[in-house]
Design a protein around this motif. Sequence first.
Motif, PDB file in Angstrom:
ATOM      1  N   LYS A  34     -68.358 -18.616  47.866  1.00  0.00           N
ATOM      2  CA  LYS A  34     -68.748 -19.285  46.622  1.00  0.00           C
ATOM      3  C   LYS A  34     -69.473 -18.315  45.698  1.00  0.00           C
ATOM      4  O   LYS A  34     -70.382 -17.598  46.137  1.00  0.00           O
ATOM      5  CB  LYS A  34     -69.660 -20.451  46.995  1.00  0.00           C
ATOM      6  CG  LYS A  34     -70.281 -21.163  45.825  1.00  0.00           C
ATOM      7  CD  LYS A  34     -70.920 -22.463  46.283  1.00  0.00           C
ATOM      8  CE  LYS A  34     -72.232 -22.683  45.562  1.00  0.00           C
ATOM      9  NZ  LYS A  34     -72.918 -23.872  46.057  1.00  0.00           N
ATOM     10  N   GLY A  38     -68.139 -24.754  42.396  1.00  0.00           N
ATOM     11  CA  GLY A  38     -66.754 -24.952  41.965  1.00  0.00           C
ATOM     12  C   GLY A  38     -66.036 -23.678  41.568  1.00  0.00           C
ATOM     13  O   GLY A  38     -64.953 -23.726  40.996  1.00  0.00           O
ATOM     14  N   VAL A  39     -66.637 -22.522  41.885  1.00  0.00           N
ATOM     15  CA  VAL A  39     -66.027 -21.223  41.544  1.00  0.00           C
ATOM     16  C   VAL A  39     -66.066 -20.326  42.778  1.00  0.00           C
ATOM     17  O   VAL A  39     -67.147 -20.052  43.308  1.00  0.00           O
ATOM     18  CB  VAL A  39     -66.771 -20.552  40.370  1.00  0.00           C
ATOM     19  CG1 VAL A  39     -66.129 -19.224  40.010  1.00  0.00           C
ATOM     20  CG2 VAL A  39     -66.789 -21.470  39.150  1.00  0.00           C
ATOM     21  N   TYR A  40     -64.887 -19.888  43.237  1.00  0.00           N
ATOM     22  CA  TYR A  40     -64.794 -19.174  44.510  1.00  0.00           C
ATOM     23  C   TYR A  40     -64.036 -17.865  44.407  1.00  0.00           C
ATOM     24  O   TYR A  40     -63.104 -17.733  43.611  1.00  0.00           O
ATOM     25  CB  TYR A  40     -64.094 -20.062  45.556  1.00  0.00           C
ATOM     26  CG  TYR A  40     -64.929 -21.261  45.918  1.00  0.00           C
ATOM     27  CD1 TYR A  40     -65.846 -21.208  46.950  1.00  0.00           C
ATOM     28  CD2 TYR A  40     -64.831 -22.439  45.171  1.00  0.00           C
ATOM     29  CE1 TYR A  40     -66.640 -22.295  47.263  1.00  0.00           C
ATOM     30  CE2 TYR A  40     -65.623 -23.536  45.467  1.00  0.00           C
ATOM     31  CZ  TYR A  40     -66.529 -23.453  46.516  1.00  0.00           C
ATOM     32  OH  TYR A  40     -67.316 -24.524  46.813  1.00  0.00           O
ATOM     33  N   THR A  41     -64.441 -16.915  45.264  1.00  0.00           N
ATOM     34  CA  THR A  41     -63.670 -15.687  45.446  1.00  0.00           C
ATOM     35  C   THR A  41     -62.784 -15.867  46.667  1.00  0.00           C
ATOM     36  O   THR A  41     -63.247 -16.376  47.695  1.00  0.00           O
ATOM     37  CB  THR A  41     -64.618 -14.503  45.699  1.00  0.00           C
ATOM     38  OG1 THR A  41     -65.399 -14.308  44.515  1.00  0.00           O
ATOM     39  CG2 THR A  41     -63.857 -13.226  46.023  1.00  0.00           C
ATOM     40  N   VAL A 137     -54.225 -19.776  36.839  1.00  0.00           N
ATOM     41  CA  VAL A 137     -55.583 -20.291  36.949  1.00  0.00           C
ATOM     42  C   VAL A 137     -55.800 -21.380  35.900  1.00  0.00           C
ATOM     43  O   VAL A 137     -55.407 -21.235  34.756  1.00  0.00           O
ATOM     44  CB  VAL A 137     -56.586 -19.141  36.735  1.00  0.00           C
ATOM     45  CG1 VAL A 137     -58.009 -19.675  36.704  1.00  0.00           C
ATOM     46  CG2 VAL A 137     -56.436 -18.109  37.840  1.00  0.00           C
ATOM     47  N   PHE A 139     -58.769 -24.313  34.401  1.00  0.00           N
ATOM     48  CA  PHE A 139     -60.213 -24.574  34.319  1.00  0.00           C
ATOM     49  C   PHE A 139     -60.442 -26.033  33.953  1.00  0.00           C
ATOM     50  O   PHE A 139     -59.812 -26.546  33.041  1.00  0.00           O
ATOM     51  CB  PHE A 139     -60.842 -23.690  33.237  1.00  0.00           C
ATOM     52  CG  PHE A 139     -60.635 -22.226  33.471  1.00  0.00           C
ATOM     53  CD1 PHE A 139     -61.573 -21.486  34.176  1.00  0.00           C
ATOM     54  CD2 PHE A 139     -59.501 -21.586  32.986  1.00  0.00           C
ATOM     55  CE1 PHE A 139     -61.375 -20.125  34.394  1.00  0.00           C
ATOM     56  CE2 PHE A 139     -59.295 -20.232  33.195  1.00  0.00           C
ATOM     57  CZ  PHE A 139     -60.236 -19.501  33.909  1.00  0.00           C
ATOM     58  N   ASP A 141     -63.811 -28.807  33.482  1.00  0.00           N
ATOM     59  CA  ASP A 141     -65.249 -29.016  33.546  1.00  0.00           C
ATOM     60  C   ASP A 141     -65.506 -30.309  34.326  1.00  0.00           C
ATOM     61  O   ASP A 141     -65.835 -31.333  33.750  1.00  0.00           O
ATOM     62  CB  ASP A 141     -65.793 -29.103  32.115  1.00  0.00           C
ATOM     63  CG  ASP A 141     -67.303 -28.985  32.077  1.00  0.00           C
ATOM     64  OD1 ASP A 141     -67.915 -28.886  33.160  1.00  0.00           O
ATOM     65  OD2 ASP A 141     -67.867 -28.997  30.975  1.00  0.00           O
ATOM     66  N   ALA A 152     -62.554 -28.085  42.161  1.00  0.00           N
ATOM     67  CA  ALA A 152     -63.203 -26.874  41.679  1.00  0.00           C
ATOM     68  C   ALA A 152     -63.232 -26.863  40.156  1.00  0.00           C
ATOM     69  O   ALA A 152     -62.568 -27.660  39.501  1.00  0.00           O
ATOM     70  CB  ALA A 152     -62.448 -25.661  42.195  1.00  0.00           C
ATOM     71  N   ARG A 153     -64.045 -25.974  39.608  1.00  0.00           N
ATOM     72  CA  ARG A 153     -64.032 -25.801  38.144  1.00  0.00           C
ATOM     73  C   ARG A 153     -62.901 -24.864  37.741  1.00  0.00           C
ATOM     74  O   ARG A 153     -62.334 -24.971  36.677  1.00  0.00           O
ATOM     75  CB  ARG A 153     -65.367 -25.196  37.678  1.00  0.00           C
ATOM     76  CG  ARG A 153     -66.540 -26.131  37.795  1.00  0.00           C
ATOM     77  CD  ARG A 153     -67.747 -25.506  37.088  1.00  0.00           C
ATOM     78  NE  ARG A 153     -68.737 -26.498  36.752  1.00  0.00           N
ATOM     79  CZ  ARG A 153     -69.833 -26.747  37.481  1.00  0.00           C
ATOM     80  NH1 ARG A 153     -70.060 -26.064  38.588  1.00  0.00           N
ATOM     81  NH2 ARG A 153     -70.693 -27.649  37.108  1.00  0.00           N
ATOM     82  N   GLU A 154     -62.649 -23.899  38.633  1.00  0.00           N
ATOM     83  CA  GLU A 154     -61.556 -22.950  38.398  1.00  0.00           C
ATOM     84  C   GLU A 154     -60.652 -23.016  39.617  1.00  0.00           C
ATOM     85  O   GLU A 154     -61.131 -22.926  40.740  1.00  0.00           O
ATOM     86  CB  GLU A 154     -62.143 -21.532  38.247  1.00  0.00           C
ATOM     87  CG  GLU A 154     -61.086 -20.482  38.062  1.00  0.00           C
ATOM     88  CD  GLU A 154     -61.666 -19.075  37.935  1.00  0.00           C
ATOM     89  OE1 GLU A 154     -62.731 -18.899  37.326  1.00  0.00           O
ATOM     90  OE2 GLU A 154     -61.034 -18.154  38.476  1.00  0.00           O
TER      91      GLU A 154
END
Length: 572
Positions: A34, A38-41, A137, A139, A141, A152-154
């Motif tokens: 994380k 909501g944003v992950y690698t 990808v 996005f 909100d 997730a956000r992304e």
Amino acid sequence: MKWSQTLIPTLREAPADAEIQSHKLLLRAGLIRKLAGGVYTFLPLGLRALRKVEQIVREEMNRAGAIEMLMPALQPKEIWEQSGRAETARDVLFKVKDSGNREWFLAATAEEVITSTVANEINSYRQLPKNFYQVSVKFRDEIRPRFGLMRAREFIMKDAYSFDTTDEAAQVTYQKMYDAYARIFERCGLKAFAVEADTGVIGGKFSHEFMIPAETGENEVVFCEACGYAANIEKASSGLPKTAARDAGAAPEKFATPGVVTIEALAKAPYSVAANRQIKTLIYIADSKPVIVLIRGDDQLNEAKFAGKIGTTVFRAATPEEIFEAMGAHPGSLGAVTSTRKTKDVQVFADERLRGANDMTTGANEDGFHLKSVSIERDIQVSQWTDLRTVTAGEPCIKCGKSLKIRRAIEVGHVFKLGTKYSEKFNAAYLDEAGARKMAVMGCYGIGVTRTLQAVIEQGNDKDGIVWPLSVAPYTVCITPLNVDQNNEAMKVAEKIYADLTARGLDVILDDRDERPGVKFKDADLVGFPIRVGIGEKSLAKGEIEIKPRGGALQSVKIAEAVDAVLKAAGR
Ligand code: ATP
Ligand code: MG
């Protein structure tokens, strides 16, 4: 790949904010990390599994005749204004400003981009049908990003957009996508099923969602085992009868109900008005204006259905102050009877189940009073009759009358028949054989690729870790020599099998870490490689190695037969 050369940071415990099993395992098996809510690698293993899902998606989309392209993630605000979604989807759109103060939206989907492109590039029936897709990808909100990649956000979505000359042709394309989706999820090892769905802010004529049954799913699905009817609860209807008509008085009659502000209280003595003879009056604010919603006292409003009817997700329940301002009474004493209303130009949405009902009781718009002998058609000006109630388990199926059930599920994909909604907004027209100008008939089709990956884990896991299907596992085989000294026989055999299997096209990882066997086996089970090859001194002395399918029984195999045995276990 050698384990020591990549990065697989496995964890004994999942971080506290991971609530569901698949989210915990994504983190524990070292697949993702994380960066922010909501944003992950995607770490190397996670990326490999993701690429496999993407590959399946691409193969099946291509097979179905769709054509890949790539659209921008940065989209000018103007095209969203042109479609009207700058307003209707404003809550989920990520907005950015450039240095010149110009506004941009980050891609939430791409109907606007593709339709304006097609409007410019396609103008003849000869160029149709076309179905364009991308894997990119997105996005959003989200109010409540949660469950890792699930919300997730992304995230990564496969989105496709089809253009046909006629409604019938669009129907054929829709069916092709529906079939492709069934194949995609099956190849990912998922037990998916399709349900009728709400079209939401994307709009359009009808749609299906593809669902994975799971207790942790955020959707509720209504289904009938007898006839196969299945629908998202946001869309589902049942075959319940309408409210029975009864003899009623000639006009509504006011009666005192001091302190009674709930359906339950009015149902009790001394009033004893059954909940199914009461009208529930709810006040919402949509586009800054109050709207009245009526449903039967024993029913629950389904907000998604209501959202579909008012055409925006941007609405909310009115506050007690707003309610008093609009109705002249407080919640609990509200009603829609026209003669009692302060303001007459308020829209009234009423649930179908109330149609034709008489001898009903509702609030009098005066605190402490109700009206009885209300006949809806006579006394209330309804602007729109529509299905607004939430189905409950056990109600009769709308198709066959048998008892409906409800289960939770994860939405992994969604297919929409759009019609000409966007073509008209962007002028995506073509000339037909007779030279007449017509609007292209569209469909759109999304798959949450990253959500699908996590759904695979949510469906496939046990107490030791992930249980991957062969098709999605980051590596099919993990070779585990117990001694990793370069000069040791175990390592030499491991290297040889590694080279042979790799040459045969299998994805293999060699655990060359100088760790205790227990640690290595635990990690292999946690990551969940479908096949583990163990190479230890004891079996080597017998000229053998050990093969263990994930969750299956250990099998000793002669070294010379090892490669064939693994290939067989891998379904080759
Ligand atoms: P949801 O109801 O879960 O919010 P949606 O209906 O808004 O999803 P669509 O617009 O139909 O989503 O998008 C297509 C697919 O993208 C969905 O079926 C889902 O698999 C995936 N998806 C949507 N939102 C997210 C998200 N926030 N995180 C991960 N995947 C998502
Ligand atoms: Mg959807």
